[in-house]
Design an enzyme around this catalytic site. Structure first.
Site, short mmCIF file in Angstrom:
data_model
loop_
_atom_site.label_atom_id
_atom_site.label_comp_id
_atom_site.label_asym_id
_atom_site.label_seq_id
_atom_site.Cartn_x
_atom_site.Cartn_y
_atom_site.Cartn_z
N GLU A 39 -5.69 -7.77 -1.50
CA GLU A 39 -6.20 -8.03 -0.14
C GLU A 39 -7.69 -7.74 -0.23
O GLU A 39 -8.09 -6.60 -0.47
CB GLU A 39 -5.59 -7.08 0.89
CG GLU A 39 -4.21 -7.43 1.34
CD GLU A 39 -3.65 -6.42 2.36
OE1 GLU A 39 -4.44 -5.77 3.07
OE2 GLU A 39 -2.42 -6.29 2.40
N GLU B 256 0.84 -1.21 0.00
CA GLU B 256 0.00 0.00 0.00
C GLU B 256 0.87 1.25 0.00
O GLU B 256 0.77 2.08 0.90
CB GLU B 256 -0.95 -0.01 1.19
CG GLU B 256 -1.93 -1.18 1.11
CD GLU B 256 -3.04 -1.13 2.15
OE1 GLU B 256 -2.84 -0.50 3.20
OE2 GLU B 256 -4.10 -1.72 1.90
C1 GAL Z 1 -4.20 -3.21 4.88
C2 GAL Z 1 -2.75 -3.62 5.03
C3 GAL Z 1 -2.62 -4.90 5.83
C4 GAL Z 1 -3.43 -4.78 7.08
C5 GAL Z 1 -4.86 -4.49 6.74
C6 GAL Z 1 -5.77 -4.31 7.93
O1 GAL Z 1 -4.31 -1.86 4.62
O2 GAL Z 1 -2.16 -3.78 3.77
O3 GAL Z 1 -1.27 -5.10 6.13
O4 GAL Z 1 -2.90 -3.77 7.85
O5 GAL Z 1 -4.94 -3.28 6.06
O6 GAL Z 1 -5.77 -5.40 8.73
#
Ligand code: GAL
Length: 935
Positions: free
Chosen positions: A275, A185
């Site tokens: 994700e 990110e």
């Molecule tokens: C995303 C990030 C992950 C984790 C997730 C929230 O933004 O890439 O590493 O932090 O949010 O659990």
């Protein structure tokens, strides 16, 4: 020059697909187009879930969790590699024991999962420092940029981790790593050179699989800058958390952070949900069951299916599949406490949930319906009811259609029916449909279902397998709703309803079956110019009872076990590794003779469905010992004026603990001064991260405590003083000219992350940042974890212990200490409690044991719990709502003597309510677990 060459090479490769020397050695080729990733030319629908090995300190249990991923139909696992977990000190790395990632990658391959490897260097992940080791705070140069200091440091990490990942690439033929993810990110979007350098480095280190990155927040911006040009990755992915993290309002929240449709950044690469939300961090201390509800089957049905059809993405990673535990000082404390259960499909105690069932239904479908790997959006069937939307994608080669049926208004809760005017590849049909509330379905038309031709169905397809010369298909629909399925035959086939109530008509080559989804109907279709078919038509619940696995003699379907870990056939003998939570009937579809389950023969009988049924035993009853024989001991020596601190480091360069190599947990400070007698207060300020605290003594007298702050924001003058404390000097306590000692115990909770690429946040110090006793000069000494960055216990590692007296003197470790029987009363300061218990849990059975504290977490007490020396959690009212702490097998000796130690830091007098052992689940089956070792 070498770097320039590498950059050029990468650029050329990207454009022309020419082979590099590394690729020349490759045995397999991973490529992609705008539809999907391909492996040796074969399209792959990548369905991954995230797993953090560092949150499960028991390598044998990695296999347990990964087998559960595979059994749910995932074909991939996405893994962050956590720099901080491996590096206690600049230049020092450890990849052994619970840090043996080589073993992890081997296990993933053996289990049959592709790997998305995510070595950062920055990972976020709610882990201390976002994965940056604490020592990096002292390395000059802005992190996550091309600054030289940071570059040297991260290259050293990559020098260690990249070759391990490279050895396990699919391309090499010696592993299953399919994608390599740089950074995390990186929305700050400031340093394209840095993004490029990370990729050049990966290529230099032998990474030949496609490179990806996970983009957050405003993918649009990213697309316009780095979708191409400097720093662009080959297959950019996008992170989506449509449900937010508002677990407390799980019952009303519905997509506050958007539709959750994966944006496409590059037109020449497949859509990739790098994700996709499957759980949440518990920002409001609502408890993870509420996070599981927030992201439960209803959310999964709507958002996952909507995304599949709206985006046409063919690669997904669900965050998290299993969350695990922030054991020791692993947590980034501002957002999470010890448990990182995440409300995931598999609980922290490794139990399967309703979310797991929903994943299984969806994943099996994605695996079986291979035309999904290449689809274009097309106009779908018209719906007679405007409340119902039918969005469609079709595979241009096969013509197969995938119709998303959902409410037009995504928030609608109504029960609506209508008719689809559906022009399928097999003719035009008026298809009645019904949708209740926020459900969503992906209906299929024009599909070669094994040897059958499916014209359309209003049931969803879970899977279909070619077994023993016939097609066995599992279809399902909402309990109590009508369903219909039309299959094509050249002549009228014979339809035998083996179970349930199913009507059939044959007209113009179309065999249409009508039914209500209830229980499990069974329909055998023979003749009609095709090989036989067995349709198993169920509900969500009955569909979820099926498991599938591949063997050398073809696939098997298994029904009734609580898990199917693996299946193999050798000379007609089918061997299953399966779990049961109770004695249960089991049904098997496959081509085999005899059957053994977990090594024991199954006596089965044949059924009219062509399956074999038998009965499997359940687990043995487990009785856990009561925790008795507690002993206790009070410490707090450091608060006493006469304590010998001559071996401590002199804190003459500021007070921040990182500067002295003390990065985790408790640090003690002792300040000596000669009193003037006019001092009235001791003024302090400490930064601990959220949930931290500090306690202050004067000449051994407890003055009180204060909460540590999160950050001193130099640019926000209103918060220069994040964790203030003001302690009145008791009247007469300081005599003019007398020597005095102020002692401060600071409990640091971990480092801030660097999500916003803001050094000021990540570099926030820990420990005391200011302490004064009036204007009187004070000389300070500091003490933290034994050895500091030079670990005395490398097996348990840099994040296991802090600097409490008991930690420094082995009070956490296994064995007996000659302490008196416990006094449950605690005074302000530090008191330790220890007991032992011996287990001999049933063998060949997986029992998940939890340590449960009674009632609600107490205010005024903070308890660290150590099992056999491993710090498995932090309990207390100022820490979080957690009362149950998972004791993972391996750390927990299932057949032997265990030692439990509790370190209680109290800031007021109180009484300890001792915890008890409880079972979070027990199944016959499981994996073999060997003890993890420590000092
Ligand atoms: C995303 C990030 C992950 C984790 C997730 C929230 O933004 O890439 O590493 O932090 O949010 O659990």
């Amino acid at each position: 020059m070498r770097r320039l060459f590498a950059v050029l090479l990468v650029a050329i490769l990207g454009v022309t697909g020419l082979s590099s020397p590394a690729q020349a050695r490759d045995k397999h080729r991973v490529s992609y187009d705008n539809y999907s990733i391909t492996l040796d030319g074969k399209r792959v629908l990548l369905q991954a879930a995230e797993f953090h090995y560092f949150r499960l300190p028991s390598p044998d249990l990695w296999r347990d969790v990964l087998e559960k991923y595979r059994a749910a139909g995932f074909n991939a696992v996405s893994i962050y590699f956590n720099w901080a977990y491996h590096s206690p000190k600049d230049g020092v790395y450890d990849f052994t024991g619970v840090r043996d990632v080589e073993r992890l990658l081997r296990t993933a391959e053996e289990v049959g999962l592709y790997v998305i490897a995510r070595p950062g260097p920055y990972i976020n992940a709610e882990t201390t420092g976002g994965g940056f080791p604490a020592w990096l705070k002292r390395v000059p140069g802005r992190a996550r940029t091309s600054a030289p200091g940071y570059t040297r440091a991260y290259r050293d990490w990559l020098n260690h981790i990249n070759p391990i990942i490279a050895r396990h690439q699919v391309t090499r033929g010696t592993g299953s790593v399919l994608l390599y993810n740089v950074e995390n990110e990186y929305q700050a979007n400031t340093d394209a050179q840095y993004m490029e350098d990370l990729q050049t480095k990966a290529r230099e280190d032998g990474i030949t699989v496609p490179i990806t990155t996970n983009v957050c927040c405003d993918a649009g911006d990213w697309a316009s800058t780095w979708g191409s040009g400097q720093g662009a990755v080959q297959i950019p992915g996008v992170d989506d958390y449509p449900q937010s993290f508002d677990c407390a309002n799980a019952d009303t929240v519905w997509g506050p952070w958007g539709e959750g449709v994966t944006e496409r950044i590059r037109a020449d690469a497949p859509g990739f949900a790098a994700e996709y939300q499957s759980g949440a961090i518990d920002l409001n201390d609502a408890g993870y069951d509420k996070c599981r509800e927030l992201t439960g089957p209803a959310y999964m049905k709507y958002f996952h299916k909507n995304n599949l059809i709206e985006s046409g993405a063919t690669a997904f990673n669900y965050y998290m599949g299993f969350g695990g535990t922030n054991w020791g000082w692993l947590a980034q404390p501002n957002d999470v406490y010890t448990s990182y259960d995440y409300g995931a499909a598999i609980t922290e105690a490794r139990q399967l949930t309703a979310k797991y069932d929903e994943f299984k239904r969806q994943n099996y479908f994605l695996r079986a319906l291979t035309p999904l790997t290449k689809t274009d959006a097309v106009a779908g069937p018209a719906s007679s009811n405007p409340a119902l939307l039918a969005k469609t994608r079709t595979n241009p080669d096969t013509g197969t259609q995938f119709v998303l049926l959902r409410h037009t208004d995504r928030a609608a809760l109504t029960d609506d029916s209508g008719t689809l005017d559906w022009a399928t590849p097999d003719g035009r049909f008026a298809v009645p449909v019904r949708l209740i509330g926020r459900d969503a379905k992906v209906l299929v038309a024009g599909y070669d279902l094994g040897g059958q031709r499916l014209a359309w169905s209003t049931s969803e397809i879970m899977t279909h397998e070619a077994i023993a010369g016939r097609d066995v298909a599992v279809l399902y629909g909402t309990e109590g709703t009508a369903g219909a399925t039309t299959l094509r035959y050249s002549s009228k086939p014979r339809v035998t309803v083996l179970d349930g109530s199913v009507s059939s008509t044959f007209d113009n080559g179309n065999l249409t079956l009508g039914y209500t989804h209830r229980g499990l109907a069974r329909v055998l279709i023979t003749g009609g110019g095709r090989r036989p078919a067995l349709l198993l038509i169920g509900t969500d619940a009955t569909a979820a009872t099926f498991w599938r696995a591949d063997t050398s003699a073809g696939p098997v379907l298994v029904r009734g076990t609580s898990l199917l870990r693996s299946a193999s056939v050798s000379r007609g003998l089918l061997s299953l590794r399966a779990d049961t939570t109770e004695a249960t009937p089991v049904e098997l579809f496959g081509q085999f003779g005899r059957v053994v389950v977990n090594g024991r023969p199954l006596s089965g009988r044949a059924t009219s469905s062509g399956s074999v049924v038998g009965v499997l035993p359940g687990p043995e009853r487990v009785t856990l010992p009561a925790l008795r024989g507690w002993t206790s001991r009070t410490e707090g020596y450091e608060a006493q004026p006469g304590f010998d601190d001559s071996a401590w480091k002199v804190a003459d360069a500021g007070l921040a603990s990182d500067d002295y190599g003390f990065h985790s947990g408790a640090v003690w400070y002792r300040g000596r001064f000669t009193a003037t007698g006019t001092e009235t207060t001791i003024d302090t300020n400490a930064i601990t991260g959220r949930r931290g605290t500090y306690l202050v003594w004067l000449n051994g007298r407890f003055l009180g405590s204060a909460a540590g702050g999160v950050e001193a924001d130099a640019e926000a003058p209103q918060n220069p003083d994040p964790g203030p404390g003001h302690f009145a000097v008791p009247a007469g306590a300081l005599k003019p000219g007398a020597r005095a000692v102020v002692s401060v115990l600071v409990e640091n909770m971990g480092n801030n992350d660097d999500w916003t690429v803001d050094d000021n946040r990540f570099r926030q110090p820990r420990g005391l940042i200011r302490a004064s006793v009036g204007d009187t000069p004070v000389t300070w000494r500091i003490q933290g974890a034994q050895g500091g960055e030079d670990l005395v216990d490398p097996a348990r590692g840099p994040l296991n212990t802090g600097g409490l007296y008991g930690e420094r003197h082995g009070w956490t470790l296994p064995g007996r200490l000659d302490w008196p029987a416990a006094n449950p009363a605690v005074k302000p300061g530090v008191t330790w409690f220890r007991t032992g218990f011996t287990l001999d849990l049933p063998r060949k059975q997986d029992t998940s044991v939890v340590l449960r504290f009674p009632g609600t977490p107490p205010a005024g007490q903070r308890i660290q719990l150590f099992l056999n020396g491993w710090n498995l959690g932090h309990y207390g009212g100022s820490i979080g709502p957690q009362t149950d702490f998972v004791l993972p097998a391996g750390v927990l000796l299932e057949h032997g003597a265990n030692t439990l130690a509790l370190a209680v830091v109290a800031d007021q007098p109180g009484t300890i309510a001792p915890p008890e052992l409880v079972t979070a689940g027990t199944q016959r089956g499981g994996v073999t677990v060997t003890p993890v070792t420590g000092r």
